[in-house]
Design a protein around this motif. Structure first.
Motif, short mmCIF file in Angstrom:
data_model
loop_
_atom_site.label_atom_id
_atom_site.label_comp_id
_atom_site.label_asym_id
_atom_site.label_seq_id
_atom_site.Cartn_x
_atom_site.Cartn_y
_atom_site.Cartn_z
N HIS A 150 0.35 38.54 101.16
CA HIS A 150 1.29 37.54 101.64
C HIS A 150 1.75 37.84 103.06
O HIS A 150 1.84 36.94 103.91
N LEU A 201 4.43 34.14 102.29
CA LEU A 201 5.30 34.62 101.23
C LEU A 201 5.93 33.42 100.50
O LEU A 201 6.47 32.52 101.15
N SER A 228 11.64 36.38 100.84
CA SER A 228 11.31 35.12 101.50
C SER A 228 12.01 35.01 102.85
O SER A 228 13.18 35.35 103.00
N ASP A 255 8.42 30.86 98.60
CA ASP A 255 9.84 30.59 98.84
C ASP A 255 10.75 31.32 97.85
O ASP A 255 11.90 31.65 98.18
N HIS A 268 10.19 34.31 96.60
CA HIS A 268 10.04 35.76 96.69
C HIS A 268 11.34 36.38 97.18
O HIS A 268 12.04 35.78 98.00
#
Length: 336
Positions: free
Chosen positions: A140, A146, A153, A148, A150
């Motif tokens: 990522h 990455l 984020s 949203d 995570h």
């Protein structure tokens, strides 16, 4: 057939570790001239036999000393590190040398438990994060996608680049092949470590590969001990040093580096060492250039490999440079 090189910066008992690193630089420059496709370096910690402890650092130096050959790691032992930091390191290299940088990763320790404790010193988590999660997060960060939801984020790994290095998973088992296939990664099988299950592992990888937007097709590299000499007698000398070197590593012999040929010539096998040496010969292809080329092609066919990566424990740099040149000339790399 594409040929590449993994150099572990092996140290001979009569050499300094700094000399071993300088030898790696010479080999990378030679490899580019000879037509090899990639040149990778490894990660070993607190180890008398190998000098390379920081493959990203060494790779950056090699990238600056070369211009066309792919430079990468074989590999970064990701359990030790933050995927974010690894991604930033390789994004810097990709920004400076776009299209030439490879990220080889693995889950081995690269050293003994004490070394791992030293690496994790100061880490609040003690390096206990899941390896699969780390691999996903590294991807990522490398591709700046990455999710949203995570927990990190909004964080990007600088510098932002138009391209990203290819990620390779290094393994010695079918479980490693499964992981590479499930995560859509290129796969490197270390035949030079464990030849027995290699073809089955690679077959499983190809049959179960799950493409994603980052990689649509499976890619297989097989790494093998290999060296060539102009005569069978010279080749057997090289093989004998590999024989004793592997015994030293397996026995964790307390010595400052790999043996010389004189040490190998004077060694008298004891106990089961003859059987171990015979078994270890299956991990290597060493002989005259024509025989090495034939065996490499047979290995490629057995694995249906896209590429073969050569590894050598030779520490005589003149002999090693000549060995790789002989193989390149026999295969015809410089003519491609």
């Amino acid at each position: 057939m594409k040929l590449s090189i993994l150099d572990q910066s092996p140290v001979q008992v009569e050499q300094s570790q700094a000399e071993a690193l300088r030898n790696t630089v010479l080999l990378a420059e030679d490899a580019e001239k000879s037509g090899y496709h990639r040149f990778w370096v490894s990660e070993h910690h607190n180890e008398a036999f190998f000098a390379g402890s920081s493959p990203e650092m060494l790779a950056s130096y090699l990238a600056a000393r070369t211009s066309t050959i792919h430079i990468g790691t074989g590999g970064v032992m990701l359990p030790h590190y933050s995927p974010y930091t690894v991604a930033e390191n390789f994004r810097i290299l990709e920004a400076l040398e776009p299209g030439r940088i490879d990220v080889g990763i693995g889950r081995a320790a690269g050293g003994r438990p004490a070394s791992s404790r030293a690496i994790h010193y100061g880490h609040s988590t003690g390096g206990t994060e899941s390896y699969p999660d780390k691999v996903k997060d590294l991807h990522h960060f490398l591709y700046d996608d990455l999710p949203d939801d995570h927990w990190l984020s909004g964080v990007s790994a600088n510098p932002l680049t138009a391209s990203a290095p290819e990620v390779f998973h290094l393994a010695t088992s079918i479980n490693g092949a499964k992981f590479a296939a499930e995560n859509g990664l290129s796969f490197v099988y270390a035949h030079f470590i464990t030849p027995k299950d290699g073809p089955d592992a690679v077959r499983h990888y190809r049959d179960h590969f799950k493409p994603d937007k980052k990689q649509q097709q499976p890619r297989v590299i097989v790494a093998v001990f290999a060296a060539a000499a102009e005569t069978e007698e010279e080749a057997e000398k090289i093989a004998s040093v590999h024989d004793l070197s592997l015994l030293y590593m397996a026995n964790e012999k307390k010595i400052s580096g790999f043996p010389t040929f004189d040490m190998a010539r004077n060694h008298q096998p004891v106990g089961l060492e003859d059987q171990i040496i015979e078994r270890n010969r299956k991990r290597m292809i060493i002989g005259t250039p024509d025989k090495v080329a034939l065996k490499l092609k047979e290995l490629q066919e057995t694995y249906q490999a896209d590429e073969i990566m050569l590894v050598s424990l030779e520490t005589d740099i003149d002999q090693k440079r000549k060995s790789y040149r002989l193989i390149a000339e026999e295969i015809g790399l410089s003519n491609r």
